[in-house]
Design an enzyme around this catalytic site. Structure first.
Site, mmCIF file in Angstrom:
data_model
loop_
_atom_site.group_PDB
_atom_site.id
_atom_site.type_symbol
_atom_site.label_atom_id
_atom_site.label_comp_id
_atom_site.label_asym_id
_atom_site.label_seq_id
_atom_site.Cartn_x
_atom_site.Cartn_y
_atom_site.Cartn_z
ATOM 1 C CB THR A 50 10.413 -3.112 -12.353
ATOM 2 O OG1 THR A 50 8.730 -3.391 -12.081
ATOM 3 C CG2 THR A 50 10.948 -2.590 -10.945
ATOM 4 C CE1 TYR A 85 6.679 -5.143 -10.069
ATOM 5 C CE2 TYR A 85 5.988 -5.158 -8.133
ATOM 6 C CZ TYR A 85 6.339 -5.048 -9.281
ATOM 7 O OH TYR A 85 4.454 -4.817 -9.746
ATOM 8 N N GLY A 91 -0.314 0.455 -4.762
ATOM 9 C CA GLY A 91 -2.051 -0.325 -4.638
ATOM 10 C C GLY A 91 -2.796 0.080 -5.510
ATOM 11 C CG ASP A 108 10.823 -9.760 -14.862
ATOM 12 O OD1 ASP A 108 10.439 -8.265 -14.931
ATOM 13 O OD2 ASP A 108 10.219 -10.312 -14.720
ATOM 14 C CG ASP A 109 10.558 -6.792 -11.141
ATOM 15 O OD1 ASP A 109 10.058 -6.922 -10.028
ATOM 16 O OD2 ASP A 109 10.373 -6.516 -12.841
ATOM 17 C CG ASN A 155 2.767 0.221 2.668
ATOM 18 O OD1 ASN A 155 3.532 0.560 3.060
ATOM 19 N ND2 ASN A 155 2.416 -1.254 2.491
ATOM 20 N N GLY A 156 1.708 -2.356 5.571
ATOM 21 C CA GLY A 156 2.222 -3.672 6.035
ATOM 22 C C GLY A 156 1.439 -4.479 5.962
ATOM 23 C CB CYS A 210 -0.611 -0.367 1.277
ATOM 24 S SG CYS A 210 -1.952 -1.630 1.366
HETATM 25 P P1 5GP Z 1 5.690 -14.299 -11.426
HETATM 26 O O1 5GP Z 1 4.886 -14.303 -13.063
HETATM 27 O O2 5GP Z 1 7.005 -14.676 -11.097
HETATM 28 O O3 5GP Z 1 4.393 -15.000 -10.570
HETATM 29 O O4 5GP Z 1 5.880 -12.492 -10.483
HETATM 30 C C1 5GP Z 1 6.521 -11.865 -10.935
HETATM 31 C C2 5GP Z 1 6.561 -10.999 -12.800
HETATM 32 O O5 5GP Z 1 5.674 -10.529 -11.250
HETATM 33 C C3 5GP Z 1 8.065 -10.229 -11.778
HETATM 34 O O6 5GP Z 1 7.719 -9.302 -13.944
HETATM 35 C C4 5GP Z 1 7.321 -8.439 -11.281
HETATM 36 O O7 5GP Z 1 7.739 -7.850 -12.151
HETATM 37 C C5 5GP Z 1 6.160 -9.238 -11.097
HETATM 38 N N1 5GP Z 1 5.866 -8.343 -9.142
HETATM 39 C C6 5GP Z 1 6.686 -8.982 -8.698
HETATM 40 N N2 5GP Z 1 6.162 -9.169 -7.095
HETATM 41 C C7 5GP Z 1 4.861 -8.636 -7.195
HETATM 42 C C8 5GP Z 1 4.116 -7.719 -7.063
HETATM 43 O O8 5GP Z 1 3.781 -7.456 -5.012
HETATM 44 N N3 5GP Z 1 3.199 -6.745 -7.189
HETATM 45 C C9 5GP Z 1 2.861 -6.900 -8.390
HETATM 46 N N4 5GP Z 1 1.583 -6.664 -8.888
HETATM 47 N N5 5GP Z 1 3.630 -7.381 -9.075
HETATM 48 C C10 5GP Z 1 4.650 -8.193 -8.816
HETATM 49 MG MG MG Z 2 7.231 -7.515 -13.956
#
Ligand code: 5GP
Ligand code: MG
Length: 493
Positions: free
Chosen positions: A314, A266, A28, A376-377, A100-101, A2
């Protein structure tokens, strides 16, 4: 996750909070809310992104010089309207709160509040417990000192925050509005979630203050970044705009900072800065660390890469730095559809999988016949990577390599990031070759944990999702996980 925000002494609190929320939208997208206070509270909140949840026209109703605001990404509760923040209580004083948390032991606290204090909580979200616990403590600690027309006893407010620290287990960066009295902000003793303070000079020479999850919101509103709220610290800006800190009154003074590394990897906006470490710079460093890891193999031609491309958005700075270090062309091989929201937000796995395809489309002319290094991040469930690897191959890539700026995520997060059960994490208990196979990539390269630490340059970090070392007790985490799952299933039914 959040985003939280608070202002005190603002000439246009409602408008400022709205503008600031737009800057924290990435934290969020489920709901948004703004609460201001003059003599009474004014509250607007609703589901959806900021511009949908709060009508610009209704901002005029948000009277007063102080306020708090919130953008919500639901990691707790069932996503019902009652859970939207800020939340308010009328006793004592009128207290509004947003955070937030995650409070790991909120169920136990809710039971306790009912048994011992006869306080009822009506939602399954942890903010209500936090608010009731705090309100109860404020009532107790200020009871004997408050007389009519006197301002609130600041030491009493700080004592109430201490009570929250004593009882709550988890991560919480909190903004609180005490009607007609002041703005309070505090962070959990490890400072797991971010919170920064800013100030700007008013026409009358006094300073207006702002608290925000990220510095980008401060800059947008013309507040200069003063510093981070310290782990375990509480700051209170009273109605005369004087800033008080609990640090000056605390005896122990010992803290154990553990800010979440994922904020840099991220979560936070690239233009933000926390704990003195710029997010963009950290992401560049992560890209350089990845380059160092494969440099020898590139030079000896053991690994041939034609181009480096980010999985937008990202990872872009990391991909740029990586390409720069290796002297390999950087290209945008995948184009993000800016009208589709982040895939993670969709709850069901199926929806999530489809969303990846809508969200990213390949530039065929750049990909065909190439050895592609995608950056990717992070890799969580592996959904995004698996789909993208398939997409790149079907667009004609000869080889698809994948680099992740985050080391393997192997443990769930109990502090606000939506990392699920171990079993759902693609890297849990798996050798690298096996993960590669699952993702369908020719090779997978992860940043090393020590390089991540070096890139951020901070002594303490929460890296529990990487190494299982949780900074707080987690004996109540199992029931927390179960509840979270139940809530999710219930809300989908
Ligand atoms: P995966 O598809 O492996 O489950 O998730 C990784 C992807 O989701 C990465 O491209 C990353 O940028 C994104 N991602 C990772 N953590 C979060 C999160 O907490 N929230 C959101 N909206 N995206 C995330
Ligand atoms: Mg991503």
């Amino acid at each position: 996750m959040c985003g939280v925000l608070g202002v005190a002494g603002s000439e246009q609190a409602g408008r400022e909070l709205y503008g600031g929320l737009l800057m924290l939208q990435h934290r969020g997208q489920d709901a948004a809310g703004i609460l201001t206070s003059g003599e009474i509270f004014h509250l607007l909140k609703n589901r959806g992104m900021v511009e949908k949840a709060i009508h610009r026209k209704s901002l005029e109703t948000l009277k007063g010089e102080m306020g708090i605001a919130h953008t919500r990404y639901a990691t707790m509760g069932v996503g019902s309207e009652d859970e939207i923040q800020p939340q308010i209580l009328s006793f004592p004083y009128g207290i509004g709160m947003a955070h937030n948390g995650n409070i790991v032991n909120y169920r136990e606290l809710a039971k306790d509040l009912r048994l011992r204090k006869r306080r009822h909580t009506n939602t399954k979200s942890d903010i209500e417990v936090l608010l009731n616990l705090f309100a109860d403590a404020v009532a107790e600690s200020t009871e004997s000192t408050h007389k009519t027309n006197d301002s609130i006893n600041v030491e009493g407010v700080f004592a109430a925050v201490q009570k929250v620290h004593d009882e709550c287990v988890g991560a919480y960066s909190v903004v609180t509005l005490i009607a007609g009295e002041g703005l309070l902000g505090f962070r959990d003793p490890h400072g797991i979630r971010p919170l920064v303070i800013g100030r700007k000079k008013r026409k009358d020479g006094a300073y207006a203050y702002a608290l925000a999850s990220e510095s980008n919101a401060l800059r947008f509103l013309d507040y200069e970044l003063v510093r981070d709220v310290k782990p375990g610290e509480a700051v209170f800006i009273d109605r005369d705009l004087e800033l008080h800190s609990s640090e000056s009154s605390s005896k122990s003074g010992k803290t154990d900072p553990k800010p979440c590394m994922f904020e840099w990897v991220y979560f936070s906006g690239p233009e933000s800065q926390m704990e003195g470490v710029p997010v963009y710079g950290a992401r560049l460093s992560l890209g350089r660390a990845l380059a160092e890891k494969i440099k020898d193999r590139i030079e000896s031609q053991d690994l041939k890469i034609d181009l480096v491309a980010p999985i937008p958005d990202t990872s872009r700075p990391a991909a740029i730095a990586l390409a720069e270090c290796l002297g390999i062309p950087y290209r945008e091989a995948l184009i993000k559809n800016r009208y589709v929201q982040r895939t993670f937000i969709l709850d069901e796995q199926k929806e999530r999988e489809r969303a990846v395809e809508v969200k990213l489309s390949p530039i065929l002319s750049e990909i065909k016949g190439k050895h592609l290094l995608l950056v990717d991040d992070s890799i969580v469930r592996g959904t995004t990577s698996r789909r993208i690897a398939r997409l790149a191959k079907s667009a004609g890539a000869e080889k698809v390599y994948l680099a992740s700026t985050c080391p393997p995520i192997v443990s769930p997060c109990f502090y606000g990031i939506d990392f699920p059960d171990r079993e759902e994490l693609v890297a849990f208990n798996q050798a690298l070759e096996r993960i590669q196979k699952k993702l369908g990539v020719d090779e997978l390269i992860y940043t090393e944990t020590k390089d991540l630490q070096k890139a951020l340059g901070l002594k303490g970090l929460c890296m529990a999702c990487l190494d299982g070392n949780y900074p707080t007790a987690i004996d109540q985490a199992e029931s927390f996980q179960e509840q979270r799952k139940k809530d999710r299933l219930g809300s989908q039914a």
